[in-house]
Scaffold this motif. Structure first.
Motif, short mmCIF file in Angstrom:
data_model
loop_
_atom_site.label_atom_id
_atom_site.label_comp_id
_atom_site.label_asym_id
_atom_site.label_seq_id
_atom_site.Cartn_x
_atom_site.Cartn_y
_atom_site.Cartn_z
N TYR A 3 0.92 -1.29 0.03
CA TYR A 3 -0.08 0.02 0.07
C TYR A 3 0.91 1.23 0.13
CZ TYR A 3 1.23 0.26 4.98
OH TYR A 3 1.85 0.16 6.13
N GLU A 5 0.64 5.63 1.11
CA GLU A 5 0.04 6.72 1.74
C GLU A 5 0.01 7.91 0.60
OE1 GLU A 5 1.64 8.04 5.46
OE2 GLU A 5 1.19 6.04 6.30
N VAL A 92 -4.91 5.87 2.82
CA VAL A 92 -3.83 4.66 2.54
C VAL A 92 -4.49 4.00 1.02
CG1 VAL A 92 -2.87 2.50 3.50
CG2 VAL A 92 -3.47 4.91 4.93
N GLU A 113 -4.52 -5.24 7.83
CA GLU A 113 -3.54 -4.62 7.74
C GLU A 113 -3.47 -3.21 8.30
OE1 GLU A 113 0.69 -3.82 6.44
OE2 GLU A 113 -0.43 -5.54 6.68
N ASP A 115 -5.62 -2.35 10.55
CA ASP A 115 -5.49 -2.55 12.15
C ASP A 115 -4.23 -2.70 12.80
OD1 ASP A 115 -8.44 -1.83 12.07
OD2 ASP A 115 -8.53 -3.95 12.21
N ARG A 116 -3.50 -3.57 11.91
CA ARG A 116 -1.95 -4.00 12.43
C ARG A 116 -1.38 -2.72 12.69
NH1 ARG A 116 2.91 -5.81 10.58
NH2 ARG A 116 2.31 -5.53 8.45
N LYS A 117 -1.36 -2.00 11.50
CA LYS A 117 -0.36 -0.61 11.34
C LYS A 117 -0.79 0.39 12.34
CE LYS A 117 2.73 -1.97 8.43
NZ LYS A 117 4.04 -1.99 8.52
N GLY A 118 -2.04 0.31 12.88
CA GLY A 118 -2.51 1.11 13.69
C GLY A 118 -3.17 2.62 13.01
N TYR A 119 -3.75 2.23 11.89
CA TYR A 119 -4.28 3.39 11.20
C TYR A 119 -5.66 3.74 11.67
CZ TYR A 119 -0.80 3.54 7.29
OH TYR A 119 0.15 3.77 6.48
#
Length: 153
Positions: A3, A5, A92, A113, A115-119
């Protein structure tokens, strides 16, 4: 999952819209809105069809499918069409590749992904789906691609 940004400048979307929901009396207007928006293909300068979902990741939503403009052009608005303007926003951007029946699986990967990256989703901003017009009619092939833009804080 790859992905990037991106900060997207403000834009105007004209097209066809409808409310939908995933629970209870299930209402799924998205495929018919994409079919209606395909009428834009062939217009000068239309190289992609854009779908917008408000709010993202929600069981009840409003979906619009049409074309993106830099500014309001009332001459392009036909009967039964809607127009919405959206401000500049950070997104993103993910890419779905392959048959459209696999899009739900792609969204599952995106949300894991995400949630894992904290977005965190930016409230009030649209989720965007974008498809090049040359890929219409190839929805059941491995050649099909759709960009998925998720608004972030």
């Amino acid at each position: 999952m790859d992905y990037q940004e991106v900060v997207k400048k403000s834009f105007v979307l004209i097209g066809y819209g409808a409310a939908g929901k995933w629970e209870g009396d299930w209402v799924y207007p998205i495929p018919s809105l994409w079919d209606r928006a395909a009428s834009f293909i062939g217009e000068e300068g239309v190289d992609k069809i854009v779908g917008v979902c408000l709010p993202p990741r929600n069981d009840h939503y409003f979906y619009i499918c049409g074309i993106e403009l830099d500014s309001v052009d009332f001459n392009k608005i036909g009967e039964d069409m809607v127009l919405h303007t959206f401000p500049e926003q950070k997104y993103v951007v993910f890419t779905h590749r392959g048959n459209t029946d696999q899009i739900p699986a792609t969204y599952g990967k995106i949300w894991r992904e995400f949630d894992r990256k904290g977005y965190r989703i930016k409230a009030g901003m649209p989720e965007i789906e974008s498809v090049r017009t040359d890929l219409f009619g190839k929805e059941e092939s491995n050649e099909y691609e759709m960009e998925i833009w998720i608004p972030v804080e």
